[in-house]
Scaffold this motif. Structure first.
Motif, PDB file in Angstrom:
ATOM      1  N   GLY A 173      -1.002   5.341   0.088  1.00 11.91           N
ATOM      2  CA  GLY A 173      -1.052   6.295   1.189  1.00 11.91           C
ATOM      3  C   GLY A 173       0.184   7.160   1.327  1.00 11.91           C
ATOM      4  O   GLY A 173       0.345   7.862   2.330  1.00 11.91           O
ATOM      5  N   VAL A 195      -0.292   3.248   6.334  1.00 13.67           N
ATOM      6  CA  VAL A 195      -1.483   2.497   6.760  1.00 13.67           C
ATOM      7  C   VAL A 195      -2.369   3.375   7.637  1.00 13.67           C
ATOM      8  O   VAL A 195      -3.606   3.382   7.508  1.00 13.67           O
ATOM      9  CB  VAL A 195      -1.075   1.204   7.506  1.00 13.67           C
ATOM     10  N   ILE A 254      -4.228   5.903   5.408  1.00 13.40           N
ATOM     11  CA  ILE A 254      -5.325   5.288   4.656  1.00 13.40           C
ATOM     12  C   ILE A 254      -6.528   5.030   5.558  1.00 13.40           C
ATOM     13  O   ILE A 254      -7.676   5.269   5.171  1.00 13.40           O
ATOM     14  CB  ILE A 254      -4.852   3.977   3.999  1.00 13.40           C
ATOM     15  N   ASP A 272     -10.854   1.994   2.185  1.00 13.91           N
ATOM     16  CA  ASP A 272      -9.790   2.595   3.000  1.00 13.91           C
ATOM     17  C   ASP A 272      -9.821   2.022   4.418  1.00 13.91           C
ATOM     18  O   ASP A 272     -10.292   2.656   5.367  1.00 13.91           O
ATOM     19  CB  ASP A 272      -9.933   4.128   3.036  1.00 13.91           C
ATOM     20  N   GLU A 317      -7.463  -0.698   7.274  1.00 15.88           N
ATOM     21  CA  GLU A 317      -6.119  -1.216   7.549  1.00 15.88           C
ATOM     22  C   GLU A 317      -5.894  -2.548   6.839  1.00 15.88           C
ATOM     23  O   GLU A 317      -4.809  -2.807   6.302  1.00 15.88           O
ATOM     24  CB  GLU A 317      -5.913  -1.369   9.051  1.00 15.88           C
ATOM     25  N   ALA A 359      -5.334  -1.886   3.246  1.00 17.11           N
ATOM     26  CA  ALA A 359      -4.047  -1.201   3.092  1.00 17.11           C
ATOM     27  C   ALA A 359      -2.906  -2.221   3.084  1.00 17.11           C
ATOM     28  O   ALA A 359      -1.939  -2.078   2.316  1.00 17.11           O
ATOM     29  CB  ALA A 359      -3.846  -0.190   4.212  1.00 17.11           C
ATOM     30  N   ARG A 391      -2.819  -3.789  -0.297  1.00 17.49           N
ATOM     31  CA  ARG A 391      -2.253  -2.868  -1.286  1.00 17.49           C
ATOM     32  C   ARG A 391      -0.731  -2.844  -1.177  1.00 17.49           C
ATOM     33  O   ARG A 391      -0.040  -2.713  -2.188  1.00 17.49           O
ATOM     34  CB  ARG A 391      -2.807  -1.454  -1.063  1.00 17.49           C
TER      35      ARG A 391
END
Length: 199
Positions: free
Chosen positions: A20, A132, A135, A171, A173, A176, A179
């Protein structure tokens, strides 16, 4: 950017940063301004995930869970595309690769074999809360793959190319956060590796 415009031989640029952080946006800017060919690792993997094969199904499960695909598979895909692009005499900007030391070592070996004139690493730094939020609210164009700010409905067209805007299922939270874990433990060591190499 003056350095890029003065290049007379092929070059490879790695755009790196947390999830992001805007890697795709910056890679698109390099592609548009300097004629580099952009290779988006995530897009290539999402295409592989659509295949009805054991590998395709495994990649899909990893993407849906917010995890990185196996480095050997990613390394093979990225190296093959790098050889294709550089073999045509063009320069390449990598959007989202390498993400692991395995990929970095394989890719550097291939680039050195192809005698790339210049290697550059661009590292984007954006605070975690901001990435975050991006994303969890972004939309992606199905045409040019450009991310865009929140829009009211998927009927709204991409401002860059007029393509259809969609939300990616991964996509969220929660994903994210996963990731970010991968970025911290697997990609930050790649950036340190490049720094040691003087890139």
């Amino acid at each position: 950017m003056g350095l890029l415009s003065s290049m007379t031989t092929s070059a490879a640029i790695f755009v790196m940063g947390p999830p992001g952080s805007g890697k795709g946006t910056q890679a698109l800017a390099v592609e548009k301004a300097f004629g580099f060919e952009r290779f988006e690792t995530g897009g290539a993997l999402r295409r592989r995930a659509l295949e009805d094969s054991p590998v395709g199904r495994r990649v899909k499960a990893l993407i849906d869970a917010g995890r990185l695909a196996p480095p050997p598979l990613v390394g093979e895909i990225v190296v093959r595309q790098a050889e294709r692009i550089l073999g045509s005499g063009r320069s390449v900007v990598f959007d989202g690769s390498p993400r692991t030391l395995f990929e970095a070592e394989r890719l550097l070996a291939a680039l050195e074999t192809d005698r790339v004139g210049r290697l550059l690493v661009i590292v984007l730094e954006v605070p975690k809360p901001e990435t975050v939020k991006r994303i969890a609210t972004r939309w992606i164009c199905t045409g040019c793959t450009r991310p865009t700010a929140p829009v009211p409905t998927t009927k709204d067209a991409c401002r860059a190319c007029g393509g259809r805007l969609v939300r990616r299922s991964d996509d969220t939270e929660e994903i994210a956060e996963r990731r970010w874990e991968d970025y911290t433990f697997r990609t930050l060591p790649v950036i340190a590796f490049f720094e040691r190499r003087g890139l």
